[in-house]
Design a protein around this motif. Structure first.
Motif, PDB file in Angstrom:
ATOM      1  N   ASP A   1       0.821  -1.219   0.000  1.00 18.78           N
ATOM      2  CA  ASP A   1       0.000   0.000   0.000  1.00 18.78           C
ATOM      3  C   ASP A   1       0.854   1.267   0.000  1.00 18.78           C
ATOM      4  N   ASP A   2       2.078   1.169   0.536  1.00 21.66           N
ATOM      5  CA  ASP A   2       2.961   2.327   0.685  1.00 21.66           C
ATOM      6  C   ASP A   2       3.632   2.749  -0.622  1.00 21.66           C
ATOM      7  N   PHE A   3       3.490   1.936  -1.694  1.00 22.51           N
ATOM      8  CA  PHE A   3       4.288   2.139  -2.902  1.00 22.51           C
ATOM      9  C   PHE A   3       3.452   2.121  -4.179  1.00 22.51           C
ATOM     10  N   ASP A   4       4.026   2.752  -5.206  1.00 20.23           N
ATOM     11  CA  ASP A   4       3.400   2.773  -6.528  1.00 20.23           C
ATOM     12  C   ASP A   4       3.964   1.701  -7.450  1.00 20.23           C
ATOM     13  N   GLY A   5       5.066   1.070  -7.063  1.00 27.72           N
ATOM     14  CA  GLY A   5       5.676   0.036  -7.877  1.00 27.72           C
ATOM     15  C   GLY A   5       6.773  -0.670  -7.114  1.00 27.72           C
ATOM     16  N   LEU A   6       7.246  -1.774  -7.717  1.00 28.76           N
ATOM     17  CA  LEU A   6       8.245  -2.621  -7.085  1.00 28.76           C
ATOM     18  C   LEU A   6       9.289  -3.041  -8.103  1.00 28.76           C
ATOM     19  N   VAL A   7      10.564  -3.030  -7.695  1.00 25.89           N
ATOM     20  CA  VAL A   7      11.652  -3.552  -8.519  1.00 25.89           C
ATOM     21  C   VAL A   7      12.320  -4.692  -7.744  1.00 25.89           C
ATOM     22  N   VAL A   8      12.421  -5.853  -8.413  1.00 17.13           N
ATOM     23  CA  VAL A   8      13.109  -7.006  -7.839  1.00 17.13           C
ATOM     24  C   VAL A   8      14.343  -7.272  -8.694  1.00 17.13           C
ATOM     25  N   PRO A   9      15.528  -6.859  -8.218  1.00 18.14           N
ATOM     26  CA  PRO A   9      16.756  -7.108  -8.972  1.00 18.14           C
ATOM     27  C   PRO A   9      17.130  -8.593  -8.935  1.00 18.14           C
ATOM     28  N   GLY A  10      17.998  -8.974  -9.846  1.00 18.65           N
ATOM     29  CA  GLY A  10      18.453 -10.351  -9.885  1.00 18.65           C
ATOM     30  C   GLY A  10      19.721 -10.572  -9.092  1.00 18.65           C
ATOM     31  N   GLY A  11      20.468 -11.539  -9.580  1.00 21.99           N
ATOM     32  CA  GLY A  11      21.593 -12.082  -8.847  1.00 21.99           C
ATOM     33  C   GLY A  11      21.143 -13.452  -8.385  1.00 21.99           C
ATOM     34  N   THR A  12      21.861 -14.480  -8.740  1.00 21.69           N
ATOM     35  CA  THR A  12      21.441 -15.837  -8.416  1.00 21.69           C
ATOM     36  C   THR A  12      21.223 -16.009  -6.918  1.00 21.69           C
ATOM     37  N   VAL A  13      22.200 -15.608  -6.126  1.00 18.82           N
ATOM     38  CA  VAL A  13      22.105 -15.766  -4.681  1.00 18.82           C
ATOM     39  C   VAL A  13      21.030 -14.854  -4.104  1.00 18.82           C
ATOM     40  N   GLY A  14      20.967 -13.616  -4.578  1.00 18.86           N
ATOM     41  CA  GLY A  14      19.981 -12.671  -4.072  1.00 18.86           C
ATOM     42  C   GLY A  14      18.555 -13.124  -4.331  1.00 18.86           C
ATOM     43  N   ALA A  15      18.277 -13.564  -5.550  1.00 19.39           N
ATOM     44  CA  ALA A  15      16.933 -14.032  -5.879  1.00 19.39           C
ATOM     45  C   ALA A  15      16.577 -15.261  -5.059  1.00 19.39           C
TER      46      ALA A  15
END
Length: 189
Positions: free
Chosen positions: A71-85
């Protein structure tokens, strides 16, 4: 396109998120006038990686998953990276946060290995997207169509394959967030 007045969550998994896949979208949002909130598992500072192995830069975490809601945001970015994902898809809090953007029909951008989190969230059935090529079968098994393109937009979901696609990815994510919640992805149940 301007993102004045827009707030965007950008996720980071310490020592796992790919540096350019985090920093370039963050920079594009800020240059378009949007406000970025860096969200992660715990407060403090997170270091990114380059090519999954080499240390990247350090970034301040603005909020934790327990401190935020879609609710606090207008959009979302999910970056990659094998370990991060992989770290993100293993966190119920992160997956619930990601799924909420789909439930609220808000724009989501995911690059490289980040679609693993979308598979875990159960939001890909019937969609067309791209990713790092090794995720093709995972995406198809989740009920989506995988395509080998620089950037794919499917009803507010923006996806790209790898850091080489960042210029197109950043342009499309800014465009989708500027268009607003009506452009966001519909939840696939």
């Amino acid at each position: 396109m301007t993102l004045e007045g827009k707030s965007v969550a950008v996720l980071i998994a310490p020592r796992g998120t790919e540096e350019p896949e985090f920093s370039k979208p963050k920079q594009a949002i800020e240059e378009a006038g949007g406000k970025v909130t860096v969200v992660s598992f715990e407060a403090g500072v997170a270091r990114t990686v380059n090519s999954d192995l080499d240390e990247g830069d350090s970034y301040t975490i603005d909020k934790t998953f327990s401190d935020v809601k879609a609710d606090d945001f207008d959009g979302l970015v999910v970056p990659g990276g094998t370990v991060g994902a992989d770290k993100l898809r293993g966190s119920a809090e992160a997956i619930d946060f990601i799924r909420a953007f789909f439930d609220q029909k808000k724009p989501v951008a995911a690059i490289c290995h980040a679609p693993w989190t979308l598979i875990e969230a159960g939001v890909l059935k019937g969609r067309t997207l791209t990713s790092y090529p090794t995720l093709k079968v995972d995406i198809e098994n989740a009920g989506a169509t995988w395509t080998d393109e620089e950037v794919v937009v499917d009803n507010g979901l923006v996806t790209s394959r790898d850091p080489d696609d960042l210029p197109a990815f950043c342009a499309k994510l800014v465009e989708q967030i500027a268009e607003g919640a009506g452009a966001g992805p519909a939840a696939a149940n």
